[in-house]
Each structure stands twice: as C-alpha cells, then as structure tokens.
Design a protein around this motif. Structure first.
Motif, PDB file in Angstrom:
ATOM      1  N   TRP A  93      -0.748  -4.358  -0.649  1.00 29.31           N
ATOM      2  CA  TRP A  93      -1.592  -3.311  -1.580  1.00 29.31           C
ATOM      3  C   TRP A  93      -2.612  -3.105  -0.748  1.00 29.31           C
ATOM      4  CZ3 TRP A  93      -6.471  -4.633  -1.897  1.00 29.31           C
ATOM      5  CH2 TRP A  93      -6.755  -6.294  -2.402  1.00 29.31           C
ATOM      6  N   ALA A  94      -3.638  -2.399  -0.728  1.00 28.00           N
ATOM      7  CA  ALA A  94      -4.162  -1.897  -0.600  1.00 28.00           C
ATOM      8  C   ALA A  94      -5.462  -1.220  -1.598  1.00 28.00           C
ATOM      9  CB  ALA A  94      -4.553  -0.842   1.151  1.00 28.00           C
ATOM     10  N   ALA A  95      -6.632  -1.325  -1.182  1.00 28.95           N
ATOM     11  CA  ALA A  95      -7.839  -0.172  -1.701  1.00 28.95           C
ATOM     12  C   ALA A  95      -8.649   0.235  -1.493  1.00 28.95           C
ATOM     13  CB  ALA A  95      -7.896  -1.225  -3.406  1.00 28.95           C
ATOM     14  N   GLY A  96      -8.746   2.102  -0.968  1.00 27.14           N
ATOM     15  CA  GLY A  96      -9.755   2.557   0.435  1.00 27.14           C
ATOM     16  C   GLY A  96     -10.973   2.660  -0.181  1.00 27.14           C
TER      17      GLY A  96
ATOM     18  N   LYS B 207      -5.908  -2.457 -11.650  1.00 29.19           N
ATOM     19  CA  LYS B 207      -7.198  -1.753 -12.664  1.00 29.19           C
ATOM     20  C   LYS B 207      -8.678  -2.584 -12.217  1.00 29.19           C
ATOM     21  CE  LYS B 207      -4.826  -2.086 -16.718  1.00 29.19           C
ATOM     22  NZ  LYS B 207      -3.774  -3.379 -17.485  1.00 29.19           N
ATOM     23  N   ALA B 208      -9.254  -3.959 -11.517  1.00 27.54           N
ATOM     24  CA  ALA B 208     -10.384  -3.997 -11.207  1.00 27.54           C
ATOM     25  C   ALA B 208     -10.456  -3.581  -9.506  1.00 27.54           C
ATOM     26  CB  ALA B 208     -10.158  -5.793 -10.208  1.00 27.54           C
ATOM     27  N   MET B 209     -10.484  -3.161  -8.280  1.00 31.38           N
ATOM     28  CA  MET B 209     -10.263  -2.161  -7.777  1.00 31.38           C
ATOM     29  C   MET B 209     -10.649  -0.833  -7.880  1.00 31.38           C
ATOM     30  SD  MET B 209     -10.333  -3.865  -5.024  1.00 31.38           S
ATOM     31  CE  MET B 209     -10.139  -5.417  -4.491  1.00 31.38           C
TER      32      MET B 209
ATOM     33  N   GLY C  76     -12.434   1.605  -5.562  1.00 31.38           N
ATOM     34  CA  GLY C  76     -11.255   2.239  -4.902  1.00 31.38           C
ATOM     35  C   GLY C  76     -10.252   3.121  -5.479  1.00 31.38           C
ATOM     36  N   PHE C  77      -9.344   3.475  -4.478  1.00 31.30           N
ATOM     37  CA  PHE C  77      -8.314   4.402  -3.936  1.00 31.30           C
ATOM     38  C   PHE C  77      -6.466   2.837  -3.971  1.00 31.30           C
ATOM     39  CE2 PHE C  77      -4.829   6.855  -2.187  1.00 31.30           C
ATOM     40  CZ  PHE C  77      -4.688   6.940  -3.318  1.00 31.30           C
TER      41      PHE C  77
END
Lengths: 514, 514
Positions: free
Chosen positions: A246-249, A339-341, A346-347
């Motif tokens: 996963w990633a959060a931008g 949810k947290a990101m 974050g995207f």
C-alpha cells in the motif's frame, strides 16, 4: 611478483613478507592477494573519502575456523591488522575497504555453508559467506515455507554482514538486531565461544532462544571489532498466507511528518509491521539520470520536484508498506491504515489500484518487503555517478523531529549542490525512525568528490548536534560518530577492546574503536 | 547495638565496623541495617537451600547515584561485597538474599522515581525502586493510554528487576529482554555510563532506539554482576482498542504438546502475541490446599488430576492467551486460533462462554495478560507451605521436546513426592517455550525441605542433560547452571568480571560469576 601498495603500519617490508609466507602456508597461495589488481575489489570506494585512507595491504580468504585461528596467530605475531569482511559489500558505508590504511582484508566468503535449517522453527545457522540469494535458493530447493529479513541489495549481500551491522529490513522482522539467535565467535587469541544456548553442549535451542543464561555478550559483536563471528543463527520469516502493498501520498514534508506519526501509532497498535516514508527523489533516482532532469546550479529545487510530481501524477512524499497475513486480516488492517492515512491528508492506494509511473515505486516496495530478490536498487548509482554515501540519523517518531532532521539534511545537501534523496524508515518498536538519506555524487569528478566529502562530514555533524546521531557509520566517519557518543562509551569500548584484543589486530578503527 | 549474624568473607569484625561507620556517614544511620530483625526481609528464603548459605552481613539503602558511588568506594576499600537488589523480590528464585553468605545487600528501593514518560512514544525512564503498581498508578493519574509488560506478581515487584532478570511477561511484549531501551550503569570504579543513544549528550532517542552505535553493551548487565543499573528505559504497551481471553482445553500431555506446536505456528504467522499451555495443577494450587485434596504418599497421580478435571468440567491441560486489537482483528484472529486448536483436538472457548471453576482460570489469565494488577498468584504458596522454587528449562517449540521435558520434570518431582505444577510459556519469536514449573513444598517441614532441595538439584540437572538448560536460575543453582553453559562462557564472563570489577565487590556468585 607484484608488490602490494601499502604496508601494515609499523611493519617492515621484510616482516610483512615473512608474514605473507606464513599466511600462504595456511590457506594456500591462491587465497592470499597482494597485487593491486586482485586487491581492487577490496579497495573500491563509493563513499567520499580518499582511496589512500582505506587502502588494504593485502587480503586473505580463510576457509575454516581452524584457518582463522592460525591466521590470527600470525597476525598477533607480526602485528598485522585484519579487517574482517563476510560477503564484503556494505555499499555506501565504506564497502569492503578498511577504516584505516594498511590492514589485511580477512575475507570469509569461502565459508559459505548453510549449516542447518529447522523447517519447524524457521531458523537457520549460517556461515559468513552465505548470501541472501543462496539462502533464497536453498529455501526454494527444499520447499520450505520461509522468507527472511533482508536489505535492498539482498542478492549480493548476506545475512552475516546485515546482522552484524544492525541493518534495517523491510519485512515483518524489520530490525535485524532483534531477530537473530546465537553466534560462534573466534576471539583474537584464537579461542572460540558459542554464545547463548550454544554454550551448553547439547542444548536444542541455540538458534531458537537468543538470550542464554547470564550476561548476553552477542551485542558486543555488533558493529564491533572484538571478535570474528563465524556462525550466526537467523530467524526466518514464515511465508505469509497473503500480502498486499500500500501507499499513501502526501504533497509536502508536513504531510510526510504527519504520516510518520500515523505509522508510529499503527505500529504501537499492532496494525503494521513495516513502513517507510520516502521522498519521490528516491524513486526518480532509481529510474533516471540526473543530467536528463536538471542542469541548473545547486540542488534540484523543491518546487521542481513538486512540479514533476504533479506532471507524473505522483506524490512528493509517500508512506508505504506491505501488510502480511490471512486475507481477512489484511483487509481489516488495510482499512485501518487507509482511514488513518486519509485522516492525515494522504491519498491512499493499494497495489491493485496503481498504474503509470507509480507502478515502479510499488514494484520496488513490493520487492524489498517480500521474498523477491532484485538488484534494481543499484540503478540509483546511475543517477549522478558512481559515488554514494548513506547516512541515517536516528529520530524519535515525532513530526517535529521529522521536520527538523529533514530541514537540516536537505539544506546541508543543497548547500553543497546535492539533492536530498531519502526518507524515514520505521524502527522495530515504532518509537524511532531511521532518517536514511544517500549522498549521490560523481566520484570521477574531483570537484564534486571534494564537495561530497565536505557535505558528508557536515550533514552528519549537523544532525548529531541537533540530537540525531547515526545508528551506523561509513568507514570515513566512524571515529567522528563514536565521538558523538561520548567519552564514557569510548572508554568502555577501549577497555573491552584491550581485553579482547590486546594487540589490536582485529579491524582497528571499526566503529571508532582503535 | 545488635550484632549482625555474619561477617563478609575475609573481613575482620573491626574492619567491618569501620566500613559500617563509613557507610552510615554516606546514607545516614537509618539506612544501614545490621541487626537480625531488620535484616529479616533480606534473609527470608522460599527456595530450598539453607538459610546460612544466603545470610547477608547487612544492608544499605542508597538514595542516589552519588551515594552508590561513595558506597562503592568504601566496598572497594574494605573488600565488602554488595548484593544489589532493586525492589528486592525475585520470588522463587532466591528472593532478596545473596547467592553467597556475608554480602551486604545494596537496596535501591529508595531510588524510585519515574523520571520521564513520553506520551507519544510510549516510553518511560525509571529508577530501580519503581514498582509496577507505581507505574500503573502514574499512567492512570496522567491519563496515558499505555499498559506495560509485567510478571504475575506485578504489584509488588518492579520493571528494573523484571528486565534485568530477563523475565517473561504475558502481554504483547512478552519477553522483557526484547523491549527495553537504554540504561544508566554505575560501574564498580564509580564511573557512570549511559548506554545506547544515552551516550550522545543531546540525543532524543535514549528510550526510543535501543542499539545506539557500535557494540551494544546493555546485554552485559542482564542477569549479571558487572555493574549497577540505576536507570532503565522501558517500552510501554499501547492500550489496545479491545482484547479477549481464550482457552483451548486438552485431555492429556499429548494434546498439550500438540497445542505448543499450534501456538508456535500461530506466532510465526503473526496471529498471536502471547500464549501458554498450563497443567490444571497450577489453577488448583492457586485455590486449594493440597492437604484437602490428597493425603496419599508421593505425588498426586496423573489419574487423579484427570478425575478431578472430569468432575469439575475442566481440562487437564489448557492452552491460553489473550488477543489484542481492533474488535474486527480480534474476531478474525480468534477464529483462526479456534480452528487451529480445534484441529489439534482442543476444546475452544472464549471469555464470554466460560462458567464454573474454569472462570477462575480465565480471570487469572485475563489479569496477567492485561493491565490488571493482582496478588492472587501468591495464593499458590498456600498450596503446600511457604516454600517454592521456580525452574524453567528452555525447549524448542516442538511436541517431542514438550513431551520429553515434561516427562523428566514430572517424574523427577514425583520421585521426591512433589506435584508437577507448571506449564509452557511461549517465547517472543515463538521458537522456544519456557517449560516453567514450580516446586511447591513446606519449608517448615525439615524432611520435606531436604527432599525439595534434592529434587531441585536433580530436576534441573536432568533437564539440562537432556538439552534443556535453564534461562534463569535461583541463587542456590546459579553456579550449577553456569557450569552447564560451558567453559568458554565461564571464561569470558570471568574475564569481563575481572575487567569491570577487579575486587569482585559486585554481587559475587550472581549467575555463577564469582
């Protein structure tokens, strides 16, 4: 006969020649190298320091514990220092070359047996020369359901060096120092000790229970020159039922700093087991040459990164990781992470949703966090030239420290014309991050080399002075780093060194212990 | 003035009197004890060994690092050994009394400050005298969302002793040795060292990152007598969103052995974080007096336990644990555990489903695995008398080793007329279990005392010879246990001892290091 470039300090040419004859009698002519050509692999540097400061006097490849013992006797007799390497990489930290000139490289690559793998406990007993590629192949060949913790350049490096340098991995096990059990160590006087449960002749738990009985001495042989580790117990990671990357931008460093706190809390809550927050520059450096991007003076400006990100549909900063487990566990944990990101701005995406340039990043993350082996991380050295020096200040997992350490690093690198390429890797407990960055530079450009050298010293100094000393240092800055850790630690290390190795023949200068 | 019972070995009465005067000048008269009555808490033994073998010559309670330094100077001058205790319990392992007679107890209970708690990182810096009760109250008072890893008798013991003895907890963090960061240590010469990041004056990660730079020396101060630890960094466990206690019942030791392998695999798969497998005798011993159950000769026969179990609707063996996390995570993990335990032949229930006598067991498990503090585990010493000695051989997590270690322990205890009371506690990585058992006996019955003493030595010897030496030893068997770990470890410990403490004034005999 080709003559070696340097002599061991304080050893005459005649004395060294006599020692070489004795070394050759132990291992055979073919395993003692003194000509410059054959010493090249042991002399090559990526870190920004003068070659002469790290020139070995020779190299000797031992094939057994018994040969090591005999080599030690010769070294003690002639006072010839031995810089021990296992597989002999340590990219960006000084490579195979010694901390000080005139040391004989003690190369343990020939000792490369996987001595035992316990298929129920998921443990392995390995020798120094074993590579991760070899271990990977072994597990496949024997159809064993295990992975292992590993650094990015896994195929060509090995678990011994990774563990002894206290490397950071990316799987469930992350910090290698938390996940090994038992050593065999040859001390400078030739005596051999098996640590932990290995002391008890018939104990069945040498690789299973690490702490043994009484004081735990294994820590003394991490980042150290107190002995030569010849066997190591590893904890293998059970192959998970499933995994998802996963990633959060995030748009900027403020977002990255928030994401570090998110990762910390997710780790403390037991939701994640790995994670890092990286600037897009790392991904770019893996795939492009700098000269194709930028020809201006100084470092690439942050606005340019932001523009490139926008154009490519990438985030400037990404928090990334892989979750492991049963598919149902993965679904729930991903939902919590999402949810947290998202709440932190974050995207969020997972591996199925990714396309375009972000796929490269995802594949890289997936590769290093799972059982895939690849050398694609080496492409980073094409970015600017052949030079590279890692530095990783230790920061608490707090946004304000992310911001401060980043600011110091980025500004100092920019001051010398280098791009900030790096990020923040979560530590085992979630309470610290390694603020890992690499100075990429052209080692063949003397002016750039000089700037890189100055930059390296200055950025490490500035981070340490702000409260973020390194957890690991390249050979050129070992002494400097040890100085940051204070007189009391230097004194005790010196006392221990004197006790273990009164002639100081083992890797002098390692971790600043002379 | 009441005279103390024994003198330090080789120290004259006059010399000791002079030393006492100097000790008193440091800490004040009220903190130096030599009369027998005031020494009683330091002399009381539960382990089966003669009181005289562990009789202190006195006790001194230091209030600060500076006082410890001055006390060390006096002890070095007069060669008076100091047996350091923190809170001073160590129930069933030798309590507060020294390994050898004539040592002065150095009691650190007065140094009981919680120096710092980081509410974001979940770390605490504590002094030796801090109890878990105190830490518990602190966290509640400051409304901090953290629990901590702790042993069963948590209220009256403390994190310092628990950590230094490498105790096993029951929460997410289990093995305490894996979960601390940073120490301050006073060495025998009075010098003070801060380990890990604590060496760097301004580093912000002393309690956050444990490994520091270079060799890691903290392990040297575990189960050791190389220094006096005066500050310790703890990792607190984030309060989970929810938790649920579960158990799987088995009819016999074969089922228990299978359940150990199930727990191992669940741990390797990341499903569970704690777990143990206990014989019903432990629960019975907590709630009943043996004389009400059995008056026959020898140990209670296994058939009788089976009959009692049947009658009460209990399992003879139970695998138990608590899962932590988000309720959705808990539901999935419990389902996985349920399936695995059921497949192994276990009868699986969770805390909502329990009733009758099994509730007592459940409440006990819930208490020790969560943040509840209770002294109910002490009731075990009412089972047979005031005597008790723990022993915990280390076994690999394999059914065959469970069976063998149990067979040796049970038979040896039965040979001396004692009941097997114990079970198997999972280790941090899942690869080993502590086969923890307690010899419960009546210490006021001389014949039984003698049998307990013989039994203690024999069972530990038999387990070690079968490949299962102890991870921790009571004072009467420290030397014997060190012997099992072999000459090489003894030699290196002796060399380290000589380096750190040439006058051997720190806790001689600790872990067999004289």
């Amino acid at each position: 006969m080709t003559i070696q470039a340097v002599l061991p300090p304080g050893v005459s040419k005649e004395s060294f020649a006599a020692a070489l004859a004795e070394y050759r009698a132990i291992v055979g002519d073919q395993w003692v190298f003194v000509d410059l050509e054959r010493l090249a692999p042991y002399s090559r540097l990526m870190v920004p320091d003068d070659d002469a400061a790290h020139q070995p006097c020779g190299a000797i490849a031992a094939g057994s514990v018994e040969e090591i013992q005999r080599i030690l006797a010769v070294s003690n007799k002639y006072k010839i220092p031995l810089w021990t390497i296992s597989v002999g990489r340590n990219f960006g930290y000084g490579e195979a070359a010694p901390a000080t000139p005139g040391q004989m490289i003690l190369d343990l690559k020939r000792m490369n047996r996987i001595l035992e793998v316990d298929p129920e406990l998921g443990t392995a007993l390995v020798e120094p020369g074993v590579t991760f590629k070899q271990l990977h192949d072994y597990l496949i060949e024997h159809n064993l359901p295990f992975w292992f913790n590993k650094p990015a350049p896994a195929p060509v490096v090995g678990p011994m060096g990774f563990t002894l340098e206290r490397g950071m991995g990316y799987t469930r096990y992350q910090e290698q120092a938390q996940n090994f059990s038992g050593m065999e160590v040859v001390l400078a006087d030739g005596s051999v000790i098996r640590t932990g449960m290995g002391g008890a002749e018939n104990a069945k738990t040498w690789q299973a229970y690490r702490w043994g009985y009484g004081p735990w001495i294994d820590g003394l042989f991490l980042q150290s020159n107190f002995g030569i580790v010849t066997k190591l117990g590893l904890w293998l990671m059970k192959r998970p039922a499933a995994h998802k990357t996963w990633a959060a931008g995030f748009l900027d460093i403020d977002g990255a700093a928030r994401s570090v706190e998110v990762l910390r809390d997710l780790r403390l809550d037991g939701v994640i087991e790995n994670g890092m927050v990286a600037h897009m520059s790392y991904g770019v450096a893996l795939t492009q040459k700098r000269s194709d991007l930028f020809n201006g003076p100084g470092a690439i400006p942050e606005e340019m990164w932001a523009g490139m990100a926008k154009q490519a549909g990438l985030a400037v900063w990404s928090a990334v990781g892989t979750v492991f487990g049963h598919p149902d566990q993965i679904a729930i944990n991903l939902d919590i992470i999402r949810k947290a990101m998202t709440a932190a701005g974050g995207f969020f995406i997972t591996e199925e949703q990714v396309s375009g340039p972000a796929s490269i990043l995802f594949n890289n993350i997936k590769m290093i966090t799972t059982d895939q082996l690849s050398l694609e991380d080496f492409a980073i050295f094409n970015y600017r030239g052949s030079g590279g020096a890692w530095f990783a200040p230790v920061i608490p997992s707090k946004a304000k420290d992310v911001l401060e350490c980043y600011r110091i690093s980025q500004r100092t690198l920019a001051e010398f014309g280098f791009d900030y390429i790096g990020g923040f890797m979560i530590g085992y407990s979630g309470r610290h991050f390694d603020a890992a960055s690499i100075i990429l530079y052209d080692r063949d450009n003397p002016e750039e080399f000089k700037r890189a050298k100055q930059c390296y010293l200055k950025v490490v100094d500035a981070c340490a002075k702000a409260g973020y000393p390194l957890y690991r240092a390249g050979t050129p800055i070992m002494k400097m780093t040890a100085d940051f850790y204070g007189e009391a630690q230097k004194t005790i290390n010196a006392r221990l060194k004197h006790m273990f190795d009164p002639n100081h023949i083992l890797s002098p200068g390692k971790s600043g212990i002379a």
